[in-house]
Design a protein around this motif. Structure first.
Motif, short mmCIF file in Angstrom:
data_model
loop_
_atom_site.label_atom_id
_atom_site.label_comp_id
_atom_site.label_asym_id
_atom_site.label_seq_id
_atom_site.Cartn_x
_atom_site.Cartn_y
_atom_site.Cartn_z
N TYR A 74 0.79 -1.23 0.00
CA TYR A 74 0.00 0.00 0.00
C TYR A 74 0.83 1.29 0.00
O TYR A 74 0.34 2.32 -0.49
CB TYR A 74 -0.93 0.01 1.22
N ALA A 75 2.04 1.24 0.51
CA ALA A 75 2.85 2.47 0.56
C ALA A 75 3.80 2.59 -0.63
O ALA A 75 4.23 3.70 -0.96
CB ALA A 75 3.65 2.53 1.86
N ILE A 76 4.11 1.45 -1.26
CA ILE A 76 5.06 1.49 -2.38
C ILE A 76 4.37 1.15 -3.70
O ILE A 76 4.36 1.96 -4.63
CB ILE A 76 6.24 0.52 -2.13
N CYS A 77 3.79 -0.05 -3.77
CA CYS A 77 3.27 -0.52 -5.07
C CYS A 77 1.99 0.20 -5.51
O CYS A 77 1.90 0.67 -6.65
CB CYS A 77 3.02 -2.03 -5.01
N LEU A 103 6.50 -0.34 -16.24
CA LEU A 103 6.64 -0.06 -14.82
C LEU A 103 5.50 -0.71 -14.04
O LEU A 103 5.70 -1.22 -12.93
CB LEU A 103 6.67 1.45 -14.58
N GLN A 104 4.30 -0.68 -14.62
CA GLN A 104 3.15 -1.30 -13.97
C GLN A 104 3.41 -2.79 -13.73
O GLN A 104 3.14 -3.33 -12.64
CB GLN A 104 1.91 -1.13 -14.86
N MET A 105 3.92 -3.46 -14.74
CA MET A 105 4.20 -4.89 -14.63
C MET A 105 5.34 -5.16 -13.65
O MET A 105 5.24 -6.05 -12.80
CB MET A 105 4.54 -5.46 -16.01
N ALA A 106 6.41 -4.40 -13.77
CA ALA A 106 7.58 -4.61 -12.92
C ALA A 106 7.27 -4.32 -11.45
O ALA A 106 7.65 -5.09 -10.56
CB ALA A 106 8.74 -3.76 -13.40
N ALA A 107 6.58 -3.21 -11.20
CA ALA A 107 6.30 -2.82 -9.82
C ALA A 107 5.38 -3.83 -9.14
O ALA A 107 5.62 -4.23 -7.98
CB ALA A 107 5.68 -1.43 -9.79
N SER A 108 4.32 -4.23 -9.82
CA SER A 108 3.38 -5.17 -9.21
C SER A 108 4.04 -6.53 -8.99
O SER A 108 3.84 -7.17 -7.95
CB SER A 108 2.12 -5.31 -10.08
N GLY A 109 4.85 -6.97 -9.96
CA GLY A 109 5.52 -8.26 -9.82
C GLY A 109 6.58 -8.26 -8.74
O GLY A 109 6.65 -9.19 -7.91
N LEU A 110 7.42 -7.24 -8.73
CA LEU A 110 8.47 -7.16 -7.70
C LEU A 110 7.87 -6.98 -6.31
O LEU A 110 8.45 -7.43 -5.31
CB LEU A 110 9.43 -6.01 -8.02
#
Length: 265
Positions: A74-77, A103-110
């Motif tokens: 909630y604070a990062i992704c 970025l959407q794919m990378a951020a949610s996956g990571l």
């Protein structure tokens, strides 16, 4: 001459799902992004909503790591995902759209991988499924470029290996099982996308070139019509109807010219 020009301009790689000619690929990719914008926004918002809702599952399995997991989610992704959705309404998105979607794919996956790195056992071995969901959702619905999808998928798998082997080690049997399903699912997504999209574009381009060769269309018109034909390619049903309708249109046109379609005998 027109047929040769169209063939060069429309040379398409079924492996990388892109046109060989940059002068065709760049405007085509930008036009396809614009034409799919409404669908992309819907799926960006729906995916973000799902990412938020899965916090309820965190509350049941997060244990002592729940605070850290909520910070990741909630604070990062989530702020990144919501910012990307907001960017889709700006005039800059036409130029930076693929970077935003990547970025959407990378951020949610990571984010999911980071949760597996801090989650207590045995639930840390189950959250790998979230990586599969990210690869499927982002690769299929929000129209991340195929090559970018492959690269990010490889990065997510590598990040998960670091989490599962070094940061929060799994038992050998869990590691083997998770890797089997993760690698199989990630690879299958890419193969299915190549099969579906490559076949669709090969059919469309072949029909366009046939029309050019028979004089029914000029090369510039064929290229223009190909871009127009992608306006609804995001939905499979819409794509299928578009192809069938266009094929029927060519069939009628070519019957009038007394020339058969390729493969019709």
């Amino acid at each position: 001459k027109d047929s040769g020009m169209a063939a060069n301009a429309l040379a398409y790689s079924r492996v990388w799902l892109r046109f060989a000619d940059p002068e065709t690929e760049r405007p085509f990719a930008r036009r396809a992004l614009i034409d799919s914008m409404n669908f992309i926004r819907i799926y960006l918002l729906a995916g973000t909503a799902l990412y938020i809702l899965f916090g309820f599952l965190d509350a049941r399995v997060g244990g002592n790591a729940l605070t850290t997991i909520y910070i990741i989610r909630y604070a990062i992704c989530c702020p990144i995902l919501l910012t990307n959705f907001a960017l889709s309404f700006t005039r800059y998105f036409e130029k930076i759209g693929q970077y935003v979607l990547a970025l959407q794919m990378a951020a949610s996956g990571l984010g999911v991988v980071a949760m597996t790195a801090v989650m207590p056992a045995p639930f840390n071995s189950n959250y790998y499924a979230g990586v599969i969901m990210v690869v499927i959702y982002c690769g299929s619905f929000i129209r991340v470029n195929f090559i970018t999808t492959v690269l990010i998928s490889m990065m997510l798998v590598a990040a998960y290996e670091i989490s599962a082997v070094v940061l929060n080690p799994l038992s050998p049997i869990d590691l083997l099982s998770n890797n089997f399903f993760l690698l199989m699912a990630t690879g299958a997504v890419q193969v299915v996308r190549v099969s579906l999209e490559g076949g669709v574009w090969t059919l469309l381009i072949g029909l366009f070139l046939h029309s050019v060769a028979r004089g029914a269309e000029t090369a510039p018109t064929a290229i223009r019509d190909l871009r127009v034909a992608t306006e609804q390619t995001l939905h499979r049903d819409a794509r299928r109807r578009s192809i069938i309708a266009k094929r029927e249109e060519w069939r009628v046109t070519n019957v009038r010219h007394s020339t058969p379609l390729p493969g019709s005998g």
